[in-house]
Design a protein around this motif. Structure first.
Motif, mmCIF file in Angstrom:
data_model
loop_
_atom_site.group_PDB
_atom_site.id
_atom_site.type_symbol
_atom_site.label_atom_id
_atom_site.label_comp_id
_atom_site.label_asym_id
_atom_site.label_seq_id
_atom_site.Cartn_x
_atom_site.Cartn_y
_atom_site.Cartn_z
ATOM 1 N N TRP A 182 -12.747 -28.690 54.461
ATOM 2 C CA TRP A 182 -13.433 -27.665 55.236
ATOM 3 C C TRP A 182 -14.565 -28.765 56.370
ATOM 4 O O TRP A 182 -14.229 -29.486 56.632
ATOM 5 C CB TRP A 182 -15.066 -28.314 54.200
ATOM 6 C CG TRP A 182 -15.225 -27.420 53.059
ATOM 7 C CD1 TRP A 182 -13.715 -28.055 51.603
ATOM 8 C CD2 TRP A 182 -14.971 -26.222 52.692
ATOM 9 N NE1 TRP A 182 -14.500 -27.409 50.439
ATOM 10 C CE2 TRP A 182 -15.155 -25.413 51.478
ATOM 11 C CE3 TRP A 182 -15.977 -24.958 53.329
ATOM 12 C CZ2 TRP A 182 -14.949 -24.411 50.924
ATOM 13 C CZ3 TRP A 182 -16.560 -24.412 52.414
ATOM 14 C CH2 TRP A 182 -16.300 -23.773 51.417
ATOM 15 N N THR A 215 -14.717 -19.723 50.234
ATOM 16 C CA THR A 215 -14.187 -20.342 51.335
ATOM 17 C C THR A 215 -15.419 -20.746 52.339
ATOM 18 O O THR A 215 -15.199 -20.939 53.302
ATOM 19 C CB THR A 215 -12.339 -19.368 51.784
ATOM 20 O OG1 THR A 215 -12.851 -18.565 51.697
ATOM 21 C CG2 THR A 215 -11.901 -19.777 50.625
ATOM 22 N N LYS A 271 -13.585 -23.111 54.418
ATOM 23 C CA LYS A 271 -12.521 -24.161 53.848
ATOM 24 C C LYS A 271 -11.527 -23.924 55.201
ATOM 25 O O LYS A 271 -10.806 -22.374 54.618
ATOM 26 C CB LYS A 271 -12.349 -23.709 52.397
ATOM 27 C CG LYS A 271 -11.801 -24.953 51.785
ATOM 28 C CD LYS A 271 -11.422 -24.931 50.313
ATOM 29 C CE LYS A 271 -9.859 -26.083 49.510
ATOM 30 N NZ LYS A 271 -10.812 -25.923 48.154
ATOM 31 N N ALA A 325 -16.832 -31.664 48.809
ATOM 32 C CA ALA A 325 -16.233 -31.806 49.827
ATOM 33 C C ALA A 325 -16.669 -31.270 51.243
ATOM 34 O O ALA A 325 -16.481 -31.279 52.336
ATOM 35 C CB ALA A 325 -14.478 -30.738 49.300
ATOM 36 N N HIS A 348 -21.735 -26.827 41.893
ATOM 37 C CA HIS A 348 -19.753 -26.573 42.529
ATOM 38 C C HIS A 348 -19.875 -26.824 42.395
ATOM 39 O O HIS A 348 -19.218 -28.146 43.447
ATOM 40 C CB HIS A 348 -20.504 -25.306 44.224
ATOM 41 C CG HIS A 348 -19.685 -24.942 44.171
ATOM 42 N ND1 HIS A 348 -17.620 -25.094 44.542
ATOM 43 C CD2 HIS A 348 -19.151 -23.400 44.624
ATOM 44 C CE1 HIS A 348 -17.072 -23.825 44.928
ATOM 45 N NE2 HIS A 348 -18.039 -22.577 44.397
ATOM 46 N N GLU A 369 -16.846 -27.778 44.973
ATOM 47 C CA GLU A 369 -16.791 -27.895 45.866
ATOM 48 C C GLU A 369 -17.673 -29.040 47.237
ATOM 49 O O GLU A 369 -17.525 -29.626 48.031
ATOM 50 C CB GLU A 369 -16.319 -26.596 46.603
ATOM 51 C CG GLU A 369 -14.767 -25.837 46.428
ATOM 52 C CD GLU A 369 -13.827 -27.008 47.331
ATOM 53 O OE1 GLU A 369 -13.925 -27.177 48.596
ATOM 54 O OE2 GLU A 369 -12.557 -26.895 46.138
#
Length: 131
Positions: free
Chosen positions: A119, A91, A114, A18, A13, A15
């Protein structure tokens, strides 16, 4: 502190890096015994909960932060912490971390969101057992 966290990706992923940011603050908070890291990791509204030796324990973020005094544990060099799993959906995300702190192993489960600030850990539930 030994932490196996950045050595390999747990997801594909975009993300993931983060999502790891608040988890790394959490790990640093434990390693340094510094509540400032915990405040960076968690949402202000977060709760930390467990059922340990019978009764439910539920702390607000501020109650949890009072547990950190700024003095790392005497056995810090031998403690191990690993991010075992991360699952990201839009999110929201979840993560599992294992902390081996001397004679006790903690299994921590996190829900993350998020936010406008990036995050953050929304809530934590954990289990403690003899190592």
């Amino acid at each position: 502190m030994t932490a196996t966290t950045a050595a390999h990706s747990l997801t594909h992923h975009p993300e993931e890096a983060a999502v790891r940011v608040p988890l790394e603050h959490y790990l640093q908070g434990h390693a340094t015994d510094d509540a400032a890291h915990m405040r960076q990791a968690f949402m202000v509204s977060a709760h930390i909960e467990s059922v340990r030796e019978g009764p439910l324990t539920s702390w607000t973020m501020e109650e949890y932060c009072l547990r950190f005094k700024g003095t790392p544990a005497a056995d810090e060099a031998t403690r191990r912490r690993t991010i075992d799993a991360i699952d990201i959906g839009g999110t929201a995300a979840s993560a599992r971390i294992t902390l081996v702190h001397g004679a006790v192993t903690f299994i921590d489960y996190f829900l993350l969101l998020k936010t406008a600030q990036g995050w953050k850990i929304a809530n934590k539930a954990f289990h403690a057992q003899a190592s």
